[in-house]
Structures are given as structure tokens and as C-alpha cells.
Design a protein around this motif. Sequence first.
Motif, PDB file in Angstrom:
ATOM      1  N   VAL A  39       0.944  -1.298  -0.261  1.00 17.10           N
ATOM      2  CA  VAL A  39       0.388   0.126   0.078  1.00 17.10           C
ATOM      3  C   VAL A  39       1.096   1.416   0.406  1.00 17.10           C
ATOM      4  O   VAL A  39       1.224   1.061   1.045  1.00 17.10           O
ATOM      5  N   SER A  40       0.638   1.777  -0.938  1.00 14.70           N
ATOM      6  CA  SER A  40       1.460   3.201  -0.775  1.00 14.70           C
ATOM      7  C   SER A  40       1.367   4.201  -1.350  1.00 14.70           C
ATOM      8  O   SER A  40       0.452   4.380  -1.759  1.00 14.70           O
ATOM      9  N   PHE A  41       1.662   5.561  -0.864  1.00 12.91           N
ATOM     10  CA  PHE A  41       1.115   6.274  -0.573  1.00 12.91           C
ATOM     11  C   PHE A  41       1.523   8.021  -1.626  1.00 12.91           C
ATOM     12  O   PHE A  41       2.986   7.194  -1.821  1.00 12.91           O
ATOM     13  N   ASP A  42       1.390   8.671  -2.249  1.00 14.25           N
ATOM     14  CA  ASP A  42       1.790  10.454  -2.733  1.00 14.25           C
ATOM     15  C   ASP A  42       3.037  10.260  -1.507  1.00 14.25           C
ATOM     16  O   ASP A  42       3.112  10.301  -0.539  1.00 14.25           O
ATOM     17  N   THR A  43       4.230  11.585  -1.836  1.00  8.71           N
ATOM     18  CA  THR A  43       4.682  11.954  -1.205  1.00  8.71           C
ATOM     19  C   THR A  43       3.834  12.848   0.002  1.00  8.71           C
ATOM     20  O   THR A  43       2.606  13.465  -0.531  1.00  8.71           O
ATOM     21  N   LEU A  44       4.137  13.054   1.139  1.00 10.24           N
ATOM     22  CA  LEU A  44       3.121  13.785   2.042  1.00 10.24           C
ATOM     23  C   LEU A  44       3.560  14.966   2.809  1.00 10.24           C
ATOM     24  O   LEU A  44       4.840  14.600   3.307  1.00 10.24           O
ATOM     25  N   LEU A  45       2.963  15.663   2.882  1.00 15.71           N
ATOM     26  CA  LEU A  45       3.670  17.208   4.090  1.00 15.71           C
ATOM     27  C   LEU A  45       4.216  16.852   5.619  1.00 15.71           C
ATOM     28  O   LEU A  45       2.515  15.899   5.458  1.00 15.71           O
ATOM     29  N   ASP A 116      15.321  18.088   4.849  1.00 12.83           N
ATOM     30  CA  ASP A 116      15.320  18.960   4.094  1.00 12.83           C
ATOM     31  C   ASP A 116      14.685  18.233   2.671  1.00 12.83           C
ATOM     32  O   ASP A 116      14.138  19.072   2.297  1.00 12.83           O
ATOM     33  N   LEU A 117      15.520  17.213   3.002  1.00  9.06           N
ATOM     34  CA  LEU A 117      15.091  16.243   1.551  1.00  9.06           C
ATOM     35  C   LEU A 117      13.754  15.208   1.334  1.00  9.06           C
ATOM     36  O   LEU A 117      13.935  15.298   3.635  1.00  9.06           O
ATOM     37  N   TYR A 141       6.571   8.512   1.410  1.00  9.36           N
ATOM     38  CA  TYR A 141       7.641   9.609   1.972  1.00  9.36           C
ATOM     39  C   TYR A 141       7.347  10.606   2.716  1.00  9.36           C
ATOM     40  O   TYR A 141       5.968  11.440   1.670  1.00  9.36           O
ATOM     41  N   GLY A 142       7.945  11.257   3.413  1.00  7.86           N
ATOM     42  CA  GLY A 142       7.410  13.159   3.994  1.00  7.86           C
ATOM     43  C   GLY A 142       8.600  13.276   3.494  1.00  7.86           C
ATOM     44  O   GLY A 142       9.347  13.380   2.875  1.00  7.86           O
ATOM     45  N   GLN A 143       7.709  14.961   3.974  1.00  8.75           N
ATOM     46  CA  GLN A 143       8.954  16.179   3.563  1.00  8.75           C
ATOM     47  C   GLN A 143       8.469  17.236   4.509  1.00  8.75           C
ATOM     48  O   GLN A 143       7.256  17.681   5.165  1.00  8.75           O
ATOM     49  N   ASP A 144       9.022  17.347   5.043  1.00 10.39           N
ATOM     50  CA  ASP A 144       9.111  18.451   6.400  1.00 10.39           C
ATOM     51  C   ASP A 144       9.036  19.806   4.955  1.00 10.39           C
ATOM     52  O   ASP A 144       9.106  19.925   4.452  1.00 10.39           O
ATOM     53  N   ASP A 161      15.307  25.585  -0.332  1.00  8.19           N
ATOM     54  CA  ASP A 161      16.193  24.027   0.955  1.00  8.19           C
ATOM     55  C   ASP A 161      14.430  22.691   1.210  1.00  8.19           C
ATOM     56  O   ASP A 161      14.779  21.613   0.948  1.00  8.19           O
ATOM     57  N   ARG A 162      13.582  23.398   1.216  1.00  4.62           N
ATOM     58  CA  ARG A 162      12.559  22.271   2.082  1.00  4.62           C
ATOM     59  C   ARG A 162      11.394  23.844   1.401  1.00  4.62           C
ATOM     60  O   ARG A 162      11.128  25.220   1.620  1.00  4.62           O
ATOM     61  N   PRO A 163       9.853  22.961   1.253  1.00  8.41           N
ATOM     62  CA  PRO A 163       8.933  24.082   0.591  1.00  8.41           C
ATOM     63  C   PRO A 163       8.206  24.921   2.702  1.00  8.41           C
ATOM     64  O   PRO A 163       8.700  24.255   3.054  1.00  8.41           O
TER      65      PRO A 163
END
Length: 456
Positions: A39-45, A116-117, A141-144, A161-163
Motif C-alpha cells: 500500500v503506497s502513498f504519494d509524498t506527504l507533508l 530538507d529532502l 515519503y514524507g516532506q518537512d 531547501d524545503r517547501p
Amino acid sequence: MREKLLLILVILVWIGCSTKEESVSFDPNLSLIFSNDSVSFDTLLSEKRSSTRRLTVYNPNEAAIEISEISLGKSSSDYSLIINGKETNASSGERIFGGDSILILVEVNVQSRNRDLPYLVKDSIIFRWNTNEIHVKLVSYGQDGNMINNEVICDETWTNDRPYIVSDTVVVGPNCRLNIEKGTKIYFENDAIMFVQGTLKAIGDSAEHVVFRNARFDGIYDRVPGQWNGIYFLEGSVDNEVVFADIFNGQIGLRVGTPDDDDIPDLMISNSTIYNMSTAGILAFTSDVHATNTLVFNCGNYLVGGFAGGNYTYLHCTFSNEPALFIQDEPTVQFSDNIVISETELLTGDLNVNIINSVIWGTADEELLINNGGGAQIIAILQSNIIKSNSEILNNFTSREFNFPGFQNAFLNDYQLDTLAFAQNKGSDIGVSIDLTGKNRDALPDIGAFERIEKE
């Protein structure tokens, strides 16, 4: 005696109703079928709950199977489960009758790692039955990000660097400047908005665009209009630039309300794309706007609107609402010397419209309207454009023929030109040396935001 006969009858009925599908088998050779092996998810904040994913577990056997354990692999997990209607991350004794199934819903709320990544967030759902064990992988995938919440900022630079995540309102203060570097991403949560009272410089390049978009990426949210408000340039805002930017999935992409006494552009737009807006792509009132190599498509009321006068220049732009998510019978590119304030009052102003080498297309019979109902002075220069219209317009090309401009695949929102596009080589040389993507234009420029260069 009668009671004994009744008891015997109930037992016989119970035995008759008990079927093979309800009899639990502990045979280790009995298998289960899973709708997915992962079970996969898109990149998430980080710190934002995802939408739900479904996992179905099916018992193809005649006999029932009792799953002794369903659980997450990690005791402290970013994932959460709803197992057969119960919110729990661990369950035992789940029985699946023969030929039946159970449903498991999976969500993830990524906890910040202060990185950051983007980073991998994984776990698994463990199923154990009859000495069998299966692991269904959970992957996202998580994104800070940098959180912005009801802030007034002044003389800042946002980096890639990060959103940046705007959860409510961000204001660029009066006489202040916000620089946004190439490759920077700004994510807006529901109804979040940016007000610019000072100056915004959002300048990307052909390889690294600046992105303004909604804060959810999973499922349909990646392409749904109206999820955030927009970027509003207020009275007193000057010297704004939006270059190599993508703005999408909001209500109004760029709203400009900067009345002044000059015709110097308060907003310069170039090499940018605005789309999936529930109200308008570019909406201006008594303002000065200059756009070059700009693509606007799939907007609710207006692709471009300029009302109550103002000075508007659009060079080598492509405006198309065909196809569109919105039913629209009125022109989607409109300019007017007035706007209705009340039943008895009009706000009016002189109007200057300059559109050259642009495509104005859509589903309506007429896609361009210049309204002089306010009685103010109007100067309109239209040259070498392709315009959806029933009427001839001097020095322009008009048609209602399907895909008359020659888009490569408008149904996939690909508005680059096809090999036989009518728009090829029909533009005037006005000194615009590159197209929307940064490619050089040739001596016979194409109409619209894209230049087609045939491969040799």
C-alpha cells in the motif's frame, strides 16, 4: 416431553443451517488473497493526515479462516488502521467465511524528521493464520516544510531547501519585499492566501520553476481546483515579478488590485503557467499587468479578466478553456472599462488592451469580450492572434473550427503545437526571443506561448 422435542428441533435446525463456509479450518495449506502486496502513498507533508487507502483480504476457500493476528509491524508507527470497521492497529480472531472478505483502511500521518529532502516512511501489516505469515508493505515519503501561519513578513528570501506551507494567511507588508528563489515550492492549505502590499519577486528558471499550489498531493487532490485562495496584489503593491512559475489548484491565480496614476506594470508575468482555478487565472481591477509567454487553462469564470479600466499587455500567451472542467458559455477572456459597484453605481476607468501573437480559445462561441459600457476611453490593439469567434477581427485569425490553433493534445492539457498547427510561423516579430519553456524562437515566430522547432 414437548420441551425435549422442541430442543431437538432447534438443534437439528442449527445443524442444518451450519455450512461448510462457516466452519473454521486450521489447515495450513489454505491461502488468503490480498488485493495488493503493498500500500503506497504519494509524498506527504509531515504532520498532515493522508487520504485513505483500501486493502481487501479475500478467502477463496470453502471453509472459513480465522486470522490469529493482524497488526502493524512497528509499535510506534506513522500509519494507522481501520480493520473491518474498527479503529485499531492490532486485532486477533478476525474470521473470514469461505468466499468472503474483510476490508482494511490505511492512513498515514507522517511525523516530522526535521530534514530538507523527502524521506522514506515504511512499515508493514502482518497477517498470521494457520502457521502462515504475510507482510503487506506500507510505503510513503514524507516532506518537512517551513510553516507559515498568519504572518506579516518583510524583506525575506525564501529558498528551495524545503517547501513553505501556508496554513492560513501570509502578508508581504507595505514597502517590504519577498524574494522567492528558483525551485522553491509554496504549498497552501485549504483557503490559505497570500496578500502582497509591497513587492513579490518570484523568479525561477527554465529548469527550476517556482511553484504555488495546494498542500495535498494524494489521489485526486493533485488536480482539483479551488483548494486554496490565491495571490492577491493590493493597492500600493508595485514592481512585482512572476517568472518561470507554476500556479494551480486554487480559486484565483493572480488577483491584481493596484490602481495608480501611471501605466507602469505593477505585475510582470513571464514563462509561467496558471491552471485549475475555480474562479480565474489572472483577475485585475484598474491595474497595470504585463504578461509574456504565459499559459492559462481550465479556469471557472475567467482565464483572464481586466475590469474597471487599466493597462493590460499580453504577448505570446496561450489562453484555453478547451477542454475544461467548467461549463462556460460566456467569453473567458474579458476586459471592461467598468465594474458594477451597486445597483446605481459603476466604477469606471480608461482601458488599454494590447494583445499580440496570442491564442484565445475555449468552448464558448465567442472567447474574447472588450466591454465599453462605462463610457471611458478604450484603446485596444489586437494583432496576429488566433481568437475563437464567429466574426472577423482585422489583423487576426478567427475560427470556430475544432482545434484550429493546432494544439498537440489539448485533452491532456498539452498546448504545445502539432506538426501541422495553423499557429506555426503566423506571428509578428515583436522581439520576444524565447518561448514559455525557454526555447529560442525563430525568425517567423509561432502564435501562442510555445514555439515549435522541427528536429533536423
